[in-house]
Design a protein around this motif. Structure first.
Motif, short mmCIF file in Angstrom:
data_model
loop_
_atom_site.label_atom_id
_atom_site.label_comp_id
_atom_site.label_asym_id
_atom_site.label_seq_id
_atom_site.Cartn_x
_atom_site.Cartn_y
_atom_site.Cartn_z
N ASP A 533 0.83 -1.21 0.00
CA ASP A 533 0.00 0.00 0.00
C ASP A 533 0.87 1.25 0.00
O ASP A 533 0.61 2.21 -0.73
CB ASP A 533 -0.91 0.04 1.23
N TYR A 534 1.91 1.24 0.84
CA TYR A 534 2.76 2.42 0.95
C TYR A 534 3.47 2.71 -0.36
O TYR A 534 3.47 3.84 -0.86
CB TYR A 534 3.78 2.24 2.08
N ILE A 535 4.10 1.70 -0.95
CA ILE A 535 4.86 1.93 -2.17
C ILE A 535 3.94 2.34 -3.32
O ILE A 535 4.26 3.24 -4.10
CB ILE A 535 5.69 0.69 -2.53
N GLU A 536 2.77 1.71 -3.41
CA GLU A 536 1.81 2.12 -4.44
C GLU A 536 1.45 3.60 -4.28
O GLU A 536 1.42 4.36 -5.26
CB GLU A 536 0.55 1.26 -4.35
N ARG A 537 1.18 4.02 -3.06
CA ARG A 537 0.79 5.40 -2.80
C ARG A 537 1.90 6.38 -3.19
O ARG A 537 1.66 7.39 -3.86
CB ARG A 537 0.46 5.54 -1.31
N VAL A 538 3.13 6.08 -2.81
CA VAL A 538 4.25 6.98 -3.11
C VAL A 538 4.53 7.03 -4.61
O VAL A 538 4.78 8.11 -5.16
CB VAL A 538 5.51 6.53 -2.34
N LEU A 539 4.45 5.90 -5.29
CA LEU A 539 4.73 5.91 -6.71
C LEU A 539 3.64 6.64 -7.51
O LEU A 539 3.93 7.28 -8.52
CB LEU A 539 4.90 4.48 -7.23
N LYS A 540 2.42 6.55 -7.06
CA LYS A 540 1.35 7.31 -7.74
C LYS A 540 1.55 8.81 -7.54
O LYS A 540 1.31 9.61 -8.45
CB LYS A 540 -0.02 6.86 -7.23
N ARG A 541 2.01 9.21 -6.35
CA ARG A 541 2.30 10.63 -6.12
C ARG A 541 3.47 11.08 -6.98
O ARG A 541 3.46 12.19 -7.52
CB ARG A 541 2.59 10.86 -4.64
#
Length: 565
Positions: A533-541
């Motif tokens: 969840d964390y990595i997905e969120r950061v990469l989308k940002r």
């Protein structure tokens, strides 16, 4: 008028006088061992333990091993005890070594320059299946590591490895470790200079040599003539980097004092150009400086990077020239920026002879003996019998004819060894982790493999170069500080107030292009379950906020803490 009474003068505190013991530097006369490691090395050279393994320990079993051999000198032959199963990460720093030790070993096979023949690879696979319960991990220093090794089997394993020209000598310990090199040395179409002759001479001079078998701590070496800078030269004790001198032609720029762990430092240039013939002399000079001037009093400061930090590049070069080489070196240029962002040689590439090499990606370096023997079969059927390992836990098949490339790629895909990996398969690296490592706090290999699958599912179109490095403890074997997303294993508290496995996050580290260490955001820790969840969120940002052509590391350096959380 009576005189005002005077207060008695305060007694001057007596300063405790202690005899200055120095830093344990041999070159300034400090030869007395100042810790247990220095004592056991003085008592007996680590190279000598092989005889005891062959004649005593392999015949009498694990319980017969002397403790100074078990947790010390056996490393000189590539052997560490592995972690006893069932010990959770919270006990890593609490238990005594004998409580953490299992009666099985990790055995490291050194593969200098990553160079292997298919015959050697097949023997590695056979040993894995017969003696190591199928284990055979590729490391980020081009080695192969077995687990579940019994002391009784070590002599036979050595016989088989040495029968095909491989060795475990000084694969661990306070010694010259494996010399990493460009995995495409001698064949790359864009190569500045082939470093292979220098690497072979360096090995001949120092391996199994008592003159270099008692260093303050480990000594890491890198050499490459590739313009893609493919040997992480900035984080080695000494590195030789291919450059072109305007007057003298192709040669090497010399770097010293790099290293990570809990006190990371990037190497520094000595500002000198050396020819390929000079490299072995300079190498011996640098390693001798470490042996003679290196700090031996405290293990935490017994790496070359601390001496270089105290001396500076100018003094280091002067000592090298005046005391060891007895001549001046030529000034030289710095290497150019790497010619590409991915430097792992994955995919299909034309060689300088018109044939091709094919680089492919196992999952976080984890393979097994049966797969390794199948890779050997594929490489033999499609190439000339030469394969390579890389510093990114990957492999390469060399010398493939054009009409055999697609067949090889398909054969690798059938083994789940893709030459056309996603960003996440290509860029994710993991250390050994708690499964086998006595220093680890969390699991890494399986976590990394699951993370690849999850990110491929969630972000199927993400194709920017990105590195995700998972480490089981703070020691940075998986290079967390220089990854785009570096994950340092530790125990964290989840939303229910429970202590669980997790990671401290480092963001925006890099080598090659704008080398530097990742940024730590205060309090930024994630549980293992939260990681996708964390990595997905950061990469989308990142995709939303990045400027044209901006790399993840550059964005992470300027992004707000909110965007990185």
């Amino acid at each position: 008028m009576a005189a005002t009474p005077q207060k008695p003068a305060a007694a001057t505190p007596r300063r405790k006088v202690s005899r200055h013991r120095g830093e344990g530097q041999w070159a300034v006369g400090h030869h007395t061992p100042l810790n247990g490691n220095e004592q056991f090395k003085k008592d007996d050279d680590g190279l000598n333990v092989r005889t005891r393994i062959e004649t005593i320990y392999s015949k009498r079993g694990f319980d017969s091993i002397d403790p100074n051999d078990l947790r010390g000198r056996m490393r000189w032959w590539g052997l560490y005890t592995q972690r006893r199963p069932g010990i959770d990460g919270g006990k890593t720093a609490i238990l005594e070594p004998e409580e953490l030790d299992d009666e099985y070993f990790m055995l490291r096979v050194r593969i200098d320059g990553g160079a292997l023949t298919t015959q050697q690879l097949r023997v590695i696979g056979e040993i894995s299946q017969e003696f190591a319960r199928g284990t055979a991990d590729i490391t980020d220093r081009q080695n192969v590591q077995y687990h579940w090794i019994r002391i009784e089997d070590v002599p036979e394993i050595w016989n088989r490895l040495e029968g095909v020209g491989l060795s475990t000598v000084t694969a661990c310990g306070d010694t010259p470790r494996v010399m990493i090199g460009s995995p495409v040395a001698g064949i790359a179409d864009d190569e500045i200079i082939d470093a292979t002759p220098a690497l072979e001479e360096m090995k001949r001079r120092v391996l199994n040599n008592p003159a270099y078998s008692n260093l303050p701590r480990k000594f890491k070496t890198a050499i490459s003539g590739s313009p893609v800078l493919d040997v992480v030269h900035e984080i080695n004790d000494v590195a030789f980097v291919g450059v072109r001198h305007p007057e003298h032609g192709p040669g090497f720029d010399v770097w010293v004092g790099g290293g990570l762990s809990t006190n990371p430092k990037l190497g520094v240039r000595l500002g000198t150009w050396v020819s390929i013939d000079e490299v072995p002399d300079v190498y011996e000079g640098v390693i001798s400086i470490f042996r003679d001037y290196g700090y031996r009093r405290l293990r935490t400061r017994a790496r070359l990077k601390f001496l270089v930090a105290d001396w500076g590049a100018e003094k280091f070069r002067q000592v090298l020239e005046d005391e060891y080489l007895k001549r001046k070196l030529v000034d030289g240029p710095a290497p150019e920026q790497p010619s590409q962002q991915w430097r792992d040689h994955i995919g299909v590439h034309r060689q300088n002879d018109g044939r091709f090499y094919v680089g492919f990606a196992p999952r976080v370096g984890r393979v097994d003996g049966a797969t390794i023997t199948k890779i050997a079969d594929l490489a033999e059927a499609h190439g000339s019998g030469r394969v390579r390992t890389t510093v990114e836990q990957k492999m390469i098949v060399l010398d493939v004819a054009e009409d055999k490339v697609e067949s090889l790629v398909e054969g690798l895909e059938a083994l789940d060894l893709t030459a056309r990996p996603s960003t996440f398969r290509r860029g994710t690296m993991a250390c050994t982790g708690i499964e086998f490592c006595k220093l680890a706090i969390v699991e890494t290999k399986q976590r990394g493999s699951q993370l690849i699958d999850e990110l491929e599912r969630r972000l199927p179109d993400f194709d920017e170069p990105l590195t995700i490095n998972l480490n089981g403890c703070p020691n940075a074997c998986a290079r967390i500080q220089v990854a785009d997303i570096g994950l340092k294993g530790q125990l964290v508290v989840n939303g229910q107030g429970e202590q669980v496995e997790g990671y401290q996050v480092h963001l925006g580290g890099a080598l090659g292009l704008e080398a530097g260490f990742g940024r730590k955001v205060r309090g930024l820790k994630v549980t293992s379950e939260e990681l996708p969840d964390y990595i997905e969120r950061v990469l989308k940002r990142f995709e939303t906020e990045r400027e044209d052509g901006e790399r993840f590391a550059a964005w992470a350096a300027r992004a707000s803490e909110e965007a990185l959380s």
